[in-house]
Design a protein around this motif. Structure first.
Motif, PDB file in Angstrom:
ATOM      1  N   VAL A  67       0.835  -1.200   0.000  1.00  0.00           N
ATOM      2  CA  VAL A  67       0.000   0.000   0.000  1.00  0.00           C
ATOM      3  C   VAL A  67       0.869   1.250   0.000  1.00  0.00           C
ATOM      4  CG1 VAL A  67      -1.578   1.375   1.434  1.00  0.00           C
ATOM      5  CG2 VAL A  67      -2.039  -1.061   1.046  1.00  0.00           C
ATOM      6  N   ALA A  68       1.958   1.204   0.783  1.00  0.00           N
ATOM      7  CA  ALA A  68       2.846   2.371   0.882  1.00  0.00           C
ATOM      8  C   ALA A  68       3.466   2.724  -0.468  1.00  0.00           C
ATOM      9  CB  ALA A  68       3.953   2.093   1.899  1.00  0.00           C
ATOM     10  N   GLY A  69       3.707   1.711  -1.287  1.00  0.00           N
ATOM     11  CA  GLY A  69       4.295   1.959  -2.598  1.00  0.00           C
ATOM     12  C   GLY A  69       3.274   2.240  -3.681  1.00  0.00           C
ATOM     13  N   SER A  70       1.998   2.353  -3.298  1.00  0.00           N
ATOM     14  CA  SER A  70       0.919   2.525  -4.273  1.00  0.00           C
ATOM     15  C   SER A  70       0.172   3.826  -4.069  1.00  0.00           C
ATOM     16  CB  SER A  70      -0.054   1.333  -4.171  1.00  0.00           C
ATOM     17  OG  SER A  70       0.632   0.105  -4.299  1.00  0.00           O
ATOM     18  N   LYS A  71       0.876   4.872  -3.618  1.00  0.00           N
ATOM     19  CA  LYS A  71       0.216   6.136  -3.278  1.00  0.00           C
ATOM     20  C   LYS A  71      -0.440   6.793  -4.475  1.00  0.00           C
ATOM     21  CE  LYS A  71       4.499   8.862  -3.669  1.00  0.00           C
ATOM     22  NZ  LYS A  71       5.304   7.760  -4.204  1.00  0.00           N
ATOM     23  N   ASP A  72       0.120   6.572  -5.688  1.00  0.00           N
ATOM     24  CA  ASP A  72      -0.461   7.207  -6.869  1.00  0.00           C
ATOM     25  C   ASP A  72      -1.857   6.650  -7.158  1.00  0.00           C
ATOM     26  OD1 ASP A  72       1.882   8.850  -7.696  1.00  0.00           O
ATOM     27  OD2 ASP A  72       2.822   6.886  -7.854  1.00  0.00           O
ATOM     28  N   ALA A  73      -2.001   5.326  -7.063  1.00  0.00           N
ATOM     29  CA  ALA A  73      -3.312   4.716  -7.292  1.00  0.00           C
ATOM     30  C   ALA A  73      -4.323   5.185  -6.254  1.00  0.00           C
ATOM     31  CB  ALA A  73      -3.181   3.192  -7.265  1.00  0.00           C
ATOM     32  N   PHE A  74      -3.919   5.205  -4.982  1.00  0.00           N
ATOM     33  CA  PHE A  74      -4.850   5.614  -3.923  1.00  0.00           C
ATOM     34  C   PHE A  74      -5.170   7.099  -4.019  1.00  0.00           C
ATOM     35  CE2 PHE A  74      -3.457   1.592  -1.989  1.00  0.00           C
ATOM     36  CZ  PHE A  74      -4.703   1.073  -1.680  1.00  0.00           C
ATOM     37  N   SER A  75      -4.226   7.883  -4.490  1.00  0.00           N
ATOM     38  CA  SER A  75      -4.493   9.315  -4.686  1.00  0.00           C
ATOM     39  C   SER A  75      -5.588   9.514  -5.724  1.00  0.00           C
ATOM     40  CB  SER A  75      -3.208  10.034  -5.121  1.00  0.00           C
ATOM     41  OG  SER A  75      -3.470  11.372  -5.465  1.00  0.00           O
ATOM     42  N   TYR A  76      -5.510   8.774  -6.839  1.00  0.00           N
ATOM     43  CA  TYR A  76      -6.545   8.903  -7.866  1.00  0.00           C
ATOM     44  C   TYR A  76      -7.900   8.459  -7.312  1.00  0.00           C
ATOM     45  CZ  TYR A  76      -9.166   8.416 -12.178  1.00  0.00           C
ATOM     46  OH  TYR A  76     -10.133   8.534 -13.152  1.00  0.00           O
ATOM     47  N   ILE A  77      -7.891   7.343  -6.603  1.00  0.00           N
ATOM     48  CA  ILE A  77      -9.152   6.829  -6.052  1.00  0.00           C
ATOM     49  C   ILE A  77      -9.783   7.853  -5.107  1.00  0.00           C
ATOM     50  CG2 ILE A  77     -10.107   5.082  -4.495  1.00  0.00           C
ATOM     51  CD1 ILE A  77      -8.082   3.100  -5.736  1.00  0.00           C
ATOM     52  N   ALA A  78      -8.961   8.417  -4.222  1.00  0.00           N
ATOM     53  CA  ALA A  78      -9.483   9.379  -3.254  1.00  0.00           C
ATOM     54  C   ALA A  78     -10.063  10.617  -3.945  1.00  0.00           C
ATOM     55  CB  ALA A  78      -8.375   9.782  -2.288  1.00  0.00           C
ATOM     56  N   GLU A  79      -9.448  11.032  -5.065  1.00  0.00           N
ATOM     57  CA  GLU A  79      -9.873  12.249  -5.747  1.00  0.00           C
ATOM     58  C   GLU A  79     -11.046  12.019  -6.706  1.00  0.00           C
ATOM     59  OE1 GLU A  79      -6.450  13.819  -7.707  1.00  0.00           O
ATOM     60  OE2 GLU A  79      -5.256  13.880  -5.877  1.00  0.00           O
ATOM     61  N   ARG A 119      -4.711 -12.609  -3.505  1.00  0.00           N
ATOM     62  CA  ARG A 119      -4.058 -11.901  -2.397  1.00  0.00           C
ATOM     63  C   ARG A 119      -2.561 -12.142  -2.353  1.00  0.00           C
ATOM     64  NH1 ARG A 119      -9.250 -12.909  -0.705  1.00  0.00           N
ATOM     65  NH2 ARG A 119     -10.322 -11.082   0.164  1.00  0.00           N
ATOM     66  N   GLY A 120      -2.092 -13.130  -3.069  1.00  0.00           N
ATOM     67  CA  GLY A 120      -0.649 -13.314  -3.174  1.00  0.00           C
ATOM     68  C   GLY A 120      -0.018 -12.285  -4.083  1.00  0.00           C
ATOM     69  N   ILE A 121      -0.835 -11.649  -4.915  1.00  0.00           N
ATOM     70  CA  ILE A 121      -0.357 -10.620  -5.839  1.00  0.00           C
ATOM     71  C   ILE A 121      -0.672  -9.226  -5.306  1.00  0.00           C
ATOM     72  CG2 ILE A 121      -0.510  -9.735  -8.192  1.00  0.00           C
ATOM     73  CD1 ILE A 121       0.754 -12.474  -8.019  1.00  0.00           C
ATOM     74  N   ILE A 122      -1.907  -9.012  -4.933  1.00  0.00           N
ATOM     75  CA  ILE A 122      -2.341  -7.741  -4.327  1.00  0.00           C
ATOM     76  C   ILE A 122      -2.949  -8.106  -2.968  1.00  0.00           C
ATOM     77  CG2 ILE A 122      -3.820  -5.714  -4.550  1.00  0.00           C
ATOM     78  CD1 ILE A 122      -3.718  -6.061  -7.568  1.00  0.00           C
ATOM     79  N   GLY A 123      -2.226  -7.804  -1.908  1.00  0.00           N
ATOM     80  CA  GLY A 123      -2.541  -8.330  -0.582  1.00  0.00           C
ATOM     81  C   GLY A 123      -3.814  -7.787   0.044  1.00  0.00           C
ATOM     82  N   GLN A 124      -4.171  -8.430   1.154  1.00  0.00           N
ATOM     83  CA  GLN A 124      -5.383  -8.060   1.892  1.00  0.00           C
ATOM     84  C   GLN A 124      -5.307  -6.626   2.413  1.00  0.00           C
ATOM     85  OE1 GLN A 124      -8.190  -9.931   2.327  1.00  0.00           O
ATOM     86  NE2 GLN A 124      -9.106  -8.134   3.328  1.00  0.00           N
ATOM     87  N   GLU A 125      -4.085  -6.107   2.606  1.00  0.00           N
ATOM     88  CA  GLU A 125      -3.947  -4.739   3.124  1.00  0.00           C
ATOM     89  C   GLU A 125      -4.563  -3.713   2.167  1.00  0.00           C
ATOM     90  OE1 GLU A 125      -0.068  -2.911   3.183  1.00  0.00           O
ATOM     91  OE2 GLU A 125       0.746  -4.378   1.772  1.00  0.00           O
ATOM     92  N   PHE A 126      -4.647  -4.057   0.877  1.00  0.00           N
ATOM     93  CA  PHE A 126      -5.269  -3.131  -0.077  1.00  0.00           C
ATOM     94  C   PHE A 126      -6.772  -3.029   0.196  1.00  0.00           C
ATOM     95  CE2 PHE A 126      -1.270  -3.930  -2.099  1.00  0.00           C
ATOM     96  CZ  PHE A 126      -0.989  -2.764  -2.810  1.00  0.00           C
ATOM     97  N   ASP A 127      -7.412  -4.169   0.472  1.00  0.00           N
ATOM     98  CA  ASP A 127      -8.842  -4.141   0.825  1.00  0.00           C
ATOM     99  C   ASP A 127      -9.063  -3.282   2.065  1.00  0.00           C
ATOM    100  OD1 ASP A 127     -10.179  -6.854  -0.715  1.00  0.00           O
ATOM    101  OD2 ASP A 127      -8.033  -6.843  -0.411  1.00  0.00           O
ATOM    102  N   ALA A 128      -8.189  -3.485   3.053  1.00  0.00           N
ATOM    103  CA  ALA A 128      -8.323  -2.743   4.302  1.00  0.00           C
ATOM    104  C   ALA A 128      -8.125  -1.242   4.079  1.00  0.00           C
ATOM    105  CB  ALA A 128      -7.308  -3.264   5.327  1.00  0.00           C
ATOM    106  N   LYS A 129      -7.145  -0.878   3.263  1.00  0.00           N
ATOM    107  CA  LYS A 129      -6.887   0.532   2.983  1.00  0.00           C
ATOM    108  C   LYS A 129      -8.072   1.170   2.273  1.00  0.00           C
ATOM    109  CE  LYS A 129      -4.501   4.355   2.415  1.00  0.00           C
ATOM    110  NZ  LYS A 129      -4.187   5.256   3.549  1.00  0.00           N
TER     111      LYS A 129
END
Length: 579
Positions: free
Chosen positions: A98-110, A124-134
């Motif tokens: 998640v920490a390395g994916s700030k650009d994606a989350f920035s777009y989503i938030a905006e 979840r082995g590719i995109i982990g559960q922490e993304f769902d939580a975030k």
């Protein structure tokens, strides 16, 4: 403009106004050839920033859905463009955390509506559960993960998620390589054709079931028999005996890319350029390209010119009076400014694929007086990346190698407006012999004497058969000549004397002479051992009684070179063909 959208307008006879995206069907091939073209660049500093910038270009307002795909591997996301287009959603790339994916989350938030949906492509082995939580922490509750047991199962599940309508066409592409699937992704997405990934030689059971259930009337195989075998084609024929099967392929990823583009976009409104050696930019751009069924044309980021097939495609656009916009997916480190300009020039007919793009200057090195012929041809790089040999006319017919140094010759090639330069470096020949000894540089007087004698011999030139005398060449060792007191050998003792250290010079030269197999005329050993040459390999001198003499017994002039570097004395002997 959002800070993550960086657009560069390149000026090369290019219109700088608002881009016009005319529908391909409205193009009039009988109209006058265009003279301007719109060129844009969508990029960020990383592939994740570029994906966000592409998404901003896709939709700078609110969206109802977004897709998240890993930027680290292509497998799961290859089929996602079709579903993303159906959902009118951009494709964002995420890192492993998640920490390395700030650009994606920035777009989503905006941009994502509060009740919007996030589709996560891959397990979840590719995109982990922490993304769902975030995403939940950001207030987005509608998170749909599409993931199968493997990449093939994931492509089936993406296909199964499409609107349940009769399918006219299904695309089969390799699950082991990404270029062919990405080449057809914008067209398949625009038409709603699912992209099913396949291994090389056998369809997975889920794919068979899907094809039997949907019964498409046409199956397109993207790629050659080297990645999707004819056995798979036979399997499909057995499953769908009434369906037509079309294979779209070329000799390389670039050829297949253009075959697909020409099949579905002979008159594009926009052409997107992306590297053919990485999937990230083309994947993120596939949803954008799908809007008007535009092609993504692959380029080689290591070249400033176009792949041959891409150059031919652009030439045909010019022949058909089609002037699409050009959009680079990625920065100049991926799609260079030269590639953008060359693409524009080909589309505008300013050059042809077979026009000369560049001829590099030439460098060559020869030994002094060695025969050298100026080349009759030079290698030219064409706009289609081919290289050919072309005749060249030089400003001199003969290369001069008599003098050490560099000479520049200028040449011209028909059809090329620039001067070609050939820099010929003439080097001294390798020495026929070389010998080095070490001395103690802290013994200042001795070092000065050694340097003085060595300097007197540097550059000495002997004619064939000429006799050399050390004493005659160096001269008497006197205080007036600059020599100082240092230890010398007299009889069986070391005693101070003028010119101490000169015998190391004569002994070093003697060893070089022996290595060159020259005729030694006079040589005297010391009465005591010396440490700078092995026993029996010394040559003492004492003006005017003891001398070291040899004869240039070669048929060439002989040049003596002396060098002092640090605490090392070196003599080199060279053959010279002229005085």
């Amino acid at each position: 403009m959002n800070k993550n959208i960086l657009v560069l307008i390149l000026c090369c006879g290019i219109f700088l106004g608002t881009p016009s995206f005319a529908a391909a069907d409205n193009l009039d091939p009988a109209s006058s050839p265009p003279s301007i073209i719109n060129v844009n660049r969508i990029f960020g500093q990383t592939k994740y920033e570029t994906a966000k910038a592409i998404s901003e270009s896709y939709s700078a307002g609110k969206v109802k859905c977004v897709f998240l795909a890993t930027g680290e591997d292509f497998a799961d996301a290859l089929s996602a463009s079709v579903l993303a287009y159906e959902k009118k959603a951009p494709i964002l790339l995420v890192d492993t955390s998640v920490a390395g994916s700030k650009d994606a989350f920035s777009y989503i938030a905006e941009h994502l509506e509060s009740a919007g949906t996030v589709y996560i492509i891959g397990g979840r082995g590719i995109i982990g559960q922490e993304f769902d939580a975030k995403l939940n922490d950001l207030g987005f509750q509608n998170v749909v993960r599409i993931a199968g047991m493997d990449r093939y199962d994931t492509s089936y599940m993406i296909a199964a998620s499409l609107q349940d309508e009769p399918l006219s066409t299904v695309v089969i592409s390799s699950g082991e390589q990404y270029p062919d699937a990405l080449s057809i992704s914008s067209f398949a997405a625009n038409k709603g054709w699912p992209i099913l990934l396949s291994p090389y030689d056998a369809l997975p059971r889920e794919m068979e079931n899907f094809l039997q259930e949907k019964k498409p009337s046409k199956v397109i195989i993207a790629g050659g028999t080297g990645i999707i075998s004819d056995h798979i084609k036979s399997q499909i024929s057995g499953l769908l005996p009434q369906a037509s099967i079309q294979r779209l392929t070329g000799q390389s990823r670039f050829d297949t890319n253009v075959v697909i583009a020409e099949t579905f976009a002979p008159n594009p409104a926009t052409v997107y350029l992306a590297t053919g050696y990485s999937f990230a930019d083309a994947l993120a751009g596939s949803a954008l390209a799908a809007e008007q069924r535009n092609p993504i044309i692959f380029i080689d980021p290591a070249e400033q010119t176009l792949p041959e097939s891409a150059a031919s495609y652009f030439e045909r656009l010019y022949d058909n009076k089609v002037c699409p916009n050009l959009v680079s997916l990625g920065g100049s480190g991926v799609v260079s400014d030269d590639v953008m300009k060359n693409s524009s020039d080909l589309i505008l007919g300013k050059v042809k694929g077979t026009s000369i793009y560049s001829i590099s200057d030439i460098t060559a090195a020869v030994t002094q007086n060695e025969s050298y012929s100026l080349p009759a041809t030079v290698q030219a790089k064409l706009y289609n990346s081919e290289t050919i040999d072309l005749p060249v006319q030089w400003n001199s017919k003969v290369a001069n190698t008599s003098k050490v140094g560099s000479n520049v010759y200028e040449g011209t090639v028909n059809g090329y407006g620039k001067i070609i330069k050939l820099t010929l470096t003439v080097k001294e020949p390798m020495p026929i012999a070389q010998y080095s000894t070490q001395f103690d540089a802290t013994l200042v007087n001795r070092t000065e004497n050694l340097c003085l004698a060595a300097k007197a011999l540097n550059g000495k030139l002997l004619a064939p058969g000429e006799r050399f005398s050390f004493n005659k060449s160096v001269g008497e060792r006197t205080a007036e000549a600059g020599y100082k007191e240092a230890l010398i050998i007299e009889g069986n003792t070391f005693t101070p004397g003028l010119g101490g250290g000169v015998c190391q010079v004569s002994s070093t030269l003697y060893n070089a002479v022996v290595l060159a197999h020259l005729e030694v005329l006079e040589r005297h050993p010391h009465t005591l051992p010396v440490g700078y040459v092995p026993s029996g390999q010394d040559a003492t001198v004492a003006y005017p009684v003891l001398d070291f003499k040899f004869r240039n017994s070669t048929d060439s002039y002989l040049l003596i070179r002396s060098l002092i570097e640090g605490n090392t004395l070196t003599f080199q002997l060279y053959k010279k063909t002229g005085n």
